[in-house]
Design an enzyme around this catalytic site. Structure first.
Site, mmCIF file in Angstrom:
data_model
loop_
_atom_site.group_PDB
_atom_site.id
_atom_site.type_symbol
_atom_site.label_atom_id
_atom_site.label_comp_id
_atom_site.label_asym_id
_atom_site.label_seq_id
_atom_site.Cartn_x
_atom_site.Cartn_y
_atom_site.Cartn_z
ATOM 1 N N GLU A 119 22.380 32.422 -17.740
ATOM 2 C CA GLU A 119 20.987 32.307 -17.339
ATOM 3 C C GLU A 119 20.179 33.279 -18.203
ATOM 4 O O GLU A 119 20.515 34.462 -18.268
ATOM 5 C CB GLU A 119 20.817 32.664 -15.867
ATOM 6 C CG GLU A 119 21.533 31.742 -14.905
ATOM 7 C CD GLU A 119 21.353 32.200 -13.466
ATOM 8 O OE1 GLU A 119 20.227 32.133 -12.946
ATOM 9 O OE2 GLU A 119 22.354 32.645 -12.872
ATOM 10 N N ARG A 125 36.757 37.647 -12.531
ATOM 11 C CA ARG A 125 35.738 38.280 -13.346
ATOM 12 C C ARG A 125 36.165 39.689 -13.751
ATOM 13 O O ARG A 125 37.131 40.248 -13.205
ATOM 14 C CB ARG A 125 34.395 38.326 -12.606
ATOM 15 C CG ARG A 125 34.376 39.238 -11.392
ATOM 16 C CD ARG A 125 33.048 39.129 -10.652
ATOM 17 N NE ARG A 125 31.942 39.527 -11.511
ATOM 18 C CZ ARG A 125 30.670 39.271 -11.242
ATOM 19 N NH1 ARG A 125 30.348 38.608 -10.142
ATOM 20 N NH2 ARG A 125 29.715 39.692 -12.046
ATOM 21 N N LYS A 167 21.753 43.010 -12.435
ATOM 22 C CA LYS A 167 20.479 42.997 -13.157
ATOM 23 C C LYS A 167 19.394 43.709 -12.369
ATOM 24 O O LYS A 167 18.563 44.423 -12.930
ATOM 25 C CB LYS A 167 20.066 41.556 -13.450
ATOM 26 C CG LYS A 167 20.979 40.844 -14.433
ATOM 27 C CD LYS A 167 20.656 39.363 -14.528
ATOM 28 C CE LYS A 167 21.665 38.638 -15.401
ATOM 29 N NZ LYS A 167 21.468 37.176 -15.395
#
Length: 825
Positions: A263, A487, A497
């Site tokens: 994204e 992950r 973020k």
């Protein structure tokens, strides 16, 4: 109004012109920055009617690169310019490196040009087999006395410089080098974990695959064992109709097709490096293709800077996307699929509030209840959806929801939202759309449209696999197979973020590229090589388990990578003046020294030895002791790589503070001198050669947080001493030689990798000051920071550079040396 729209209202006329030939907004703006290059490009466009040529982005990028080369040249006449331009337009020159060679050719030859000679010099029609490349590699290894795997990176660079391999594929060269290394030195072994001894009966660790996914070794790579080794073969994923499988295989020819779909709402972090490695690496290993696809379905959070940074980071890590696509490329098709889903009574328009939707869904605890709009007539939903599309509703007043299975125990099957209303212009489609598809609707369908064979994502999307399959089958389209791996998380830092944005906005760090962070642009700025990151990720392997890794383990992997790949320079961080009294004032002796004692391929440099030198203040003390081996009054020590040891005969102190500020020593250049027990660092004072190199700032980065797992109130856990700045360090003048070589080599490697999708600015963006890396001998590993100003590094001549008026040098500590973790640096 978005930032992108605001900028376009006051767009520079040149940027508009450059976009008209096919350059993107970012590349057009970059091309406008240099007056000389911009003037050349403008002239080329107008003189040769390039606007009407219908160029694609790749050709436009090459022409922009060509304009930059012409601007830097000594003057190329119009006929010569046309000759090279025609070669670009005819598709003969396909990379920036070829364009550069073409410019050099017409500069050094007179018209009429020999077409065959031009083609040869520019690599047009070049062909070489893998077997021929391997022969060159084998000869190079023997001639250079390469000693082992520690020299892999240097060997690859050296082989690429062989004239016969000038135009060979960098990937084929890399594969050949690794194949030769396995044949000469055996499989690469993984080092045992720190503090643990390797078990005697342990089997040799499998060689981790190269960044590009090389399959040339005889041992198994990370791409053919474990999770990745167990993935399905292309085409074996089940389909609702057999013809869908046939259509897919016809498109892919049975190859592996993957995608990396970030994204564009922030900068990539260390966790993303695993996703890049897995998707690009798995496809490359199997000879397949990997898309870079921007998942740009939320215009409220997307910015142009994130798009540019993502592509630059992927290329910095060594990968080139097969195609660069955007989810927004498919907005028209996605809309039609949504309409079809409604027609099949598999979707409906809902007008419930967000609170009501959460209540109906049981807050993921209780049993979900059907929405009151769930059974509205198909025709009504079609009308309402059209009204949504035409701006008839404000955000949150209407949503298109999929009609899934409320009896299923998986919350991802509880009527997920497919489309929502957003009153924001899109960076690419501008004001065309008032509705935007969600991730849950877009992801699987774009995977299907792009014929992805392996949709690889992290395990937080396991539950989404069921809705992924459901939607593809509901529309009866090709269904890719989603597979989930664990992950990568680093302990002792934050990668959210939202949290990083808070750290930046509140001044705890100096931007997203602050080297205390673990964004990839921050690690790059700190000086961590991309190869070290990929080597680290590869060493972890890929499984379904989440990798929670300590920062110390990551830093150890970086150390191991740097150990055999960077130069070692003499450096003093706290200079203490030393006058050697038995040498004349004008004494000058040049010492030839290797950049690395064990890696001859790094080359040599020269440093002066004079009457006045500087040592580190920590290498001297007034009180001697039996367990102290460095300099003290009356004591003798050796100087690294200097011809003779020195003995301290006296010293001078500051009258106010009592601090020693100068030593007086004797050079022990007579016979029968016993070998000293210790050797210390030094740099000489020699103004004509610019010795020593004065470093204005040396930045030492410590952990940003005090704990291994920062709490939710992460601000309270911030280490107030995470940044240490040392002023006045000195480095040997070999630094300038190393700096120049590093930049030239980085530019050469970037151009060798570049293909027609690179513009000149893209190649240059891969080369930053951080490519100048070295070990300050017995101190730490350092890299030049982007805040540095050094005019000589911008010059094109081959004169040995030196510090000039206005220069300002800043070094970043990449990592400490493992044996010196207790020292200040």
């Amino acid at each position: 109004m978005s930032k992108h729209i605001k900028e376009s209202q006051t767009e520079d006329p040149l940027t508009t012109l450059f976009k008209s030939i096919g350059l993107t907004q970012a590349k057009a703006a970059e091309a406008s920055k240099s007056p000389k290059s911009a003037a050349v490009l403008k002239n080329l466009i107008e003189e040769h009617s390039l606007v009407s040529r219908g160029l694609d982005e790749k050709q436009a990028g090459l022409i922009a690169a060509f304009a930059g080369q012409v601007a830097k040249s000594n003057g190329i006449d119009a006929q010569s310019q046309k000759y090279v331009l025609d070669a670009i337009l005819d598709g003969k020159l396909k990379s920036v490196d070829q364009v550069t060679a073409g410019v050099k050719y017409v500069e050094s030859h007179s018209m009429p040009f020999d077409d065959a000679d031009f083609d040869k010099e520019c690599g047009i029609g070049f062909s070489i087999s893998p077997e021929q490349i391997l022969e060159h590699v084998t000869s190079y290894i023997k001639a250079s006395a390469v000693s082992g795997w520690a020299s892999l990176g240097l060997t690859i660079s050296g082989v690429k410089a062989i004239p016969e391999l000038r135009w060979a594929s960098p990937l084929e060269v890399k594969n050949a080098v690794e194949q030769a290394f396995v044949g000469s030195f055996g499989p690469k072994q993984s080092a045992p974990a720190k503090g643990k001894e390797a078990k005697k009966d342990a089997k040799p660790a499998a060689k981790t695959a190269a960044a590009s996914g090389s399959s040339s070794t005889t041992t198994k790579s990370v791409f053919e064992e474990g999770f990745l080794g167990a993935l399905h073969k292309p085409g074996s994923n089940p389909q609702i109709h057999p013809y869908l499988r046939e259509q897919h295989l016809n498109a892919t020819k049975g190859a592996v097709w993957t995608r990396f779909p970030p994204e564009p709402n922030g900068y990539l972090h260390i966790g993303h490096s695993k996703a890049i490695f897995v998707n690009f690496g798995y496809a490359a290993f199997h000879g397949g293709k990997c898309y870079l696809r921007y998942d740009d379905t939320n215009p409220e959070k997307e910015e142009e800077r994130y798009f540019e940074s993502i592509l630059e980071t992927v290329r910095w890590l060594g990968y080139e996307p097969w195609k660069i696509t955007y989810s927004s490329d498919y907005f028209d098709e996605l809309y039609e699929l949504a309409v079809e889903l409604i027609r099949r009574d598999k979707a409906y328009v809902c007008h419930c509030s967000q609170e009501q939707i959460k209540t109906d869904r049981g807050l993921k605890v209780g049993k979900p209840k059907p929405c009151v709009h769930r059974d509205r007539p198909v025709a009504e939903s079609l009308t309402e959806f059209e009204k949504m599309k035409n701006g008839g509703y404000r955000p949150k007043e209407a949503n298109l929801r999929m009609k899934q299975d409320l009896e299923d125990g998986n919350p991802q099957m509880w009527d997920l939202t497919a489309y929502r209303v957003l009153d924001s212009p899109h960076h690419r489609t501008k004001d065309k759309w008032k509705i935007y598809p969600t991730y849950d609707f877009t992801h699987c369908l774009v995977d299907s449209i792009e014929n992805i064979s392996h949709s690889l994502c992290t395990t937080e999307f396991i539950l989404s696999r069921q809705s992924y399959d459901w939607l593809c089958d509901a529309l009866e389209v090709y269904k890719p197979r989603q597979s989930e791996y664990g992950r990568l998380n680093l302990e002792g830092t934050v990668m959210s973020k939202r949290k990083i944005l808070a750290l930046v906005g509140e001044g705890f760090v100096n931007g997203w590229d602050d080297p205390r962070l673990y964004t990839l642009i921050a690690l790059r700025r700190r000086g961590v090589p991309p190869g070290a990151i990929l080597s680290f990720v590869s060493s972890l392997g890929v499984s379904t388990a989440t990798s929670n890794i300590e920062i110390n383990r990551f830093e150890q992997a970086v150390r191991q990578y740097l150990e055999g790949s960077v130069a070692r320079l003499l450096m003093v961080t706290q200079p203490l003046k030393v006058t050697i009294e038995n040498l004349p004032e004008d004494h000058l002796e040049w010492i030839e020294k290797p950049f690395h004692p064990k890696v001859a391929a790094l080359g040599n440099t020269r440093i002066p030895f004079t009457r006045t030198i500087y040592i580190d203040a920590d290498d001297f003390r007034l009180e001697d002791s039996e367990d102290y081996f460095r300099l003290a009054p009356g004591k003798t020590v050796g100087l690294f790589q200097a011809p003779h040891p020195i003995t301290c005969t006296s010293y001078k102190s500051d009258s106010a503070t009592g601090k020693v500020n100068e030593l007086f020593c004797r050079l022990e250049n007579g016979g029968n001198i016993k070998k000293p027990k210790a050797f210390i660092q030094w740099v000489a004072e020699h103004a004509p050669s610019g010795s020593p190199v004065h470093v204005d700032e040396t930045r030492v980065f410590h952990r940003l947080f005090k704990s291994d797992n920062p709490p939710s109130d992460f601000r309270s856990d911030i280490n107030p001493d995470s940044l240490e700045t040392v002023k006045g360090a000195m480095v040997e003048i070999g630094f300038w030689d190393l700096a120049k070589r590093s930049i030239v080599e980085a530019h050469r490697e970037s151009r060798a990798r570049a293909d027609a999708s690179f513009a000149s600015s893209d190649v240059n963006s891969l080369v930053g000051k951080e490519c100048i890396r070295f070990q300050g001998l017995r101190i730490a590993y350092f890299a030049l920071d982007k805040d540095s100003r050094a005019a000589c590094l911008e010059e094109a001549d081959d004169v040995l550079p030196a510090r000039k008026q206005g220069d300002y040098l800043v070094l970043n500590r990449i990592v400490s040396l493992k044996e010196d973790v207790g020292k200040a640096l």
